[in-house]
Design a protein around this motif. Sequence first.
Motif, mmCIF file in Angstrom:
data_model
loop_
_atom_site.group_PDB
_atom_site.id
_atom_site.type_symbol
_atom_site.label_atom_id
_atom_site.label_comp_id
_atom_site.label_asym_id
_atom_site.label_seq_id
_atom_site.Cartn_x
_atom_site.Cartn_y
_atom_site.Cartn_z
ATOM 1 N N ASP A 1 0.801 -1.227 0.000
ATOM 2 C CA ASP A 1 0.000 0.000 0.000
ATOM 3 C C ASP A 1 0.837 1.282 0.000
ATOM 4 O OD1 ASP A 1 -1.600 -2.309 1.101
ATOM 5 O OD2 ASP A 1 -3.194 -0.819 0.936
ATOM 6 N N CYS B 1 2.867 1.586 -3.305
ATOM 7 C CA CYS B 1 2.024 1.949 -4.451
ATOM 8 C C CYS B 1 1.570 3.405 -4.379
ATOM 9 C CB CYS B 1 0.817 1.020 -4.540
ATOM 10 S SG CYS B 1 1.216 -0.642 -5.090
ATOM 11 N N ASP B 2 1.298 3.884 -3.173
ATOM 12 C CA ASP B 2 0.936 5.288 -3.009
ATOM 13 C C ASP B 2 2.056 6.188 -3.534
ATOM 14 O OD1 ASP B 2 -1.489 4.633 -1.895
ATOM 15 O OD2 ASP B 2 -0.819 4.900 0.185
ATOM 16 N N LEU C 1 2.428 5.899 -7.419
ATOM 17 C CA LEU C 1 1.353 6.627 -8.093
ATOM 18 C C LEU C 1 1.612 8.131 -8.048
ATOM 19 C CD1 LEU C 1 -1.472 6.538 -9.452
ATOM 20 C CD2 LEU C 1 -2.461 6.724 -7.162
ATOM 21 N N ILE D 1 3.402 4.476 -11.836
ATOM 22 C CA ILE D 1 2.279 3.623 -12.216
ATOM 23 C C ILE D 1 1.043 4.495 -12.428
ATOM 24 C CG2 ILE D 1 3.183 1.578 -11.036
ATOM 25 C CD1 ILE D 1 1.256 2.147 -8.740
ATOM 26 N N GLN E 1 -3.251 5.118 -12.491
ATOM 27 C CA GLN E 1 -4.365 4.826 -11.579
ATOM 28 C C GLN E 1 -4.917 3.433 -11.831
ATOM 29 O OE1 GLN E 1 -5.502 6.856 -9.054
ATOM 30 N NE2 GLN E 1 -6.830 5.157 -8.444
ATOM 31 N N GLU F 1 -3.267 0.827 -13.019
ATOM 32 C CA GLU F 1 -2.313 -0.150 -12.500
ATOM 33 C C GLU F 1 -2.360 -0.185 -10.967
ATOM 34 O OE1 GLU F 1 1.129 -0.021 -15.970
ATOM 35 O OE2 GLU F 1 1.059 1.572 -14.461
ATOM 36 N N TYR F 2 -2.526 0.972 -10.355
ATOM 37 C CA TYR F 2 -2.659 1.053 -8.899
ATOM 38 C C TYR F 2 -3.822 0.191 -8.414
ATOM 39 C CZ TYR F 2 -3.453 3.342 -4.335
ATOM 40 O OH TYR F 2 -3.643 3.617 -2.994
ATOM 41 N N GLU F 3 -4.957 0.302 -9.096
ATOM 42 C CA GLU F 3 -6.139 -0.471 -8.709
ATOM 43 C C GLU F 3 -5.960 -1.955 -9.007
ATOM 44 O OE1 GLU F 3 -9.336 1.456 -10.707
ATOM 45 O OE2 GLU F 3 -9.194 3.294 -9.489
ATOM 46 N N LEU G 1 -3.749 -3.311 -6.012
ATOM 47 C CA LEU G 1 -4.299 -3.319 -4.649
ATOM 48 C C LEU G 1 -5.691 -3.910 -4.528
ATOM 49 C CD1 LEU G 1 -3.069 0.133 -3.286
ATOM 50 C CD2 LEU G 1 -2.000 -2.115 -3.066
ATOM 51 N N ARG H 1 -0.622 -9.172 -4.231
ATOM 52 C CA ARG H 1 -0.447 -7.760 -4.579
ATOM 53 C C ARG H 1 1.018 -7.464 -4.896
ATOM 54 N NH1 ARG H 1 -3.682 -7.216 0.325
ATOM 55 N NH2 ARG H 1 -5.881 -7.037 -0.255
ATOM 56 N N LEU I 1 2.624 -6.102 -8.362
ATOM 57 C CA LEU I 1 3.442 -4.892 -8.338
ATOM 58 C C LEU I 1 4.776 -5.137 -9.035
ATOM 59 C CD1 LEU I 1 4.376 -2.087 -7.430
ATOM 60 C CD2 LEU I 1 4.914 -3.079 -5.190
#
Length: 222
Positions: A30, A33-34, A37, A42, A44, A46-48, A51, A60, A64
């Motif tokens: 988490d 990835c934050d 992003l 990455i 949005q 790919e972020y979704e 996660l 996850r 990633l």
Amino acid sequence: MDLKEDWLDSVHIHKLKKNRVELVRDLLPDPVCDYLLAEYVISQEEYEQILYCNQTTAGRNRKLLDILATKGPNGFNEFRTALLADFKWLVDALDSTPPPPSKPLPVESQTKSTITPQTSDVTDEDIDVVVQSLLTSGSLMSWKFVARKLGFKEDKLNEIEYRSPRDIRAQIYEMLFYWRLENTYRARHGVLCDVLVAEGRIATAEMLRRNHMKKEVKLEAS
């Protein structure tokens, strides 16, 4: 993608693969990835995917790493930065992973007409020898003295350091590969040996000369 960029990509993909077990096991995706992003590494979507489409932390992390492998050296460096605060041991593992072994030259590129001790091309084997010599020197920055004599400017040296922070081996490999690729007509065995001698690395230069002499003898005998 040119040969230099392809080699740089292979170094970072190699590090991710070698440390995949530890990264999948230890990483908390988490916050990483934050950060990725926010730095536009990455998207949005790919972020979704990372996660929200995987039920377990390990799943996850695998997603990633699979996406990260497509983001090139800059993506890898941002990933490394994201780990520094809470996952220092993973950064140390990535930094200490040696680059992949260099590929041997194709046989058809080694011709009798071009191989002489002074004018033959610098081979991957030569680069391996020089890298090992510079790594075993007293100063970890000694490769920069060699680089400057080969014509590198400070901004290029800084760029190389930025791409592989704390990985001296990767920095030296990139410097030598870049010199060979960008100096097609000047990147010759004799030039490299002269620079090594000027820097006091006479034994390394003599080793390279002996290796090329042996190759010349084998080619003449074949």
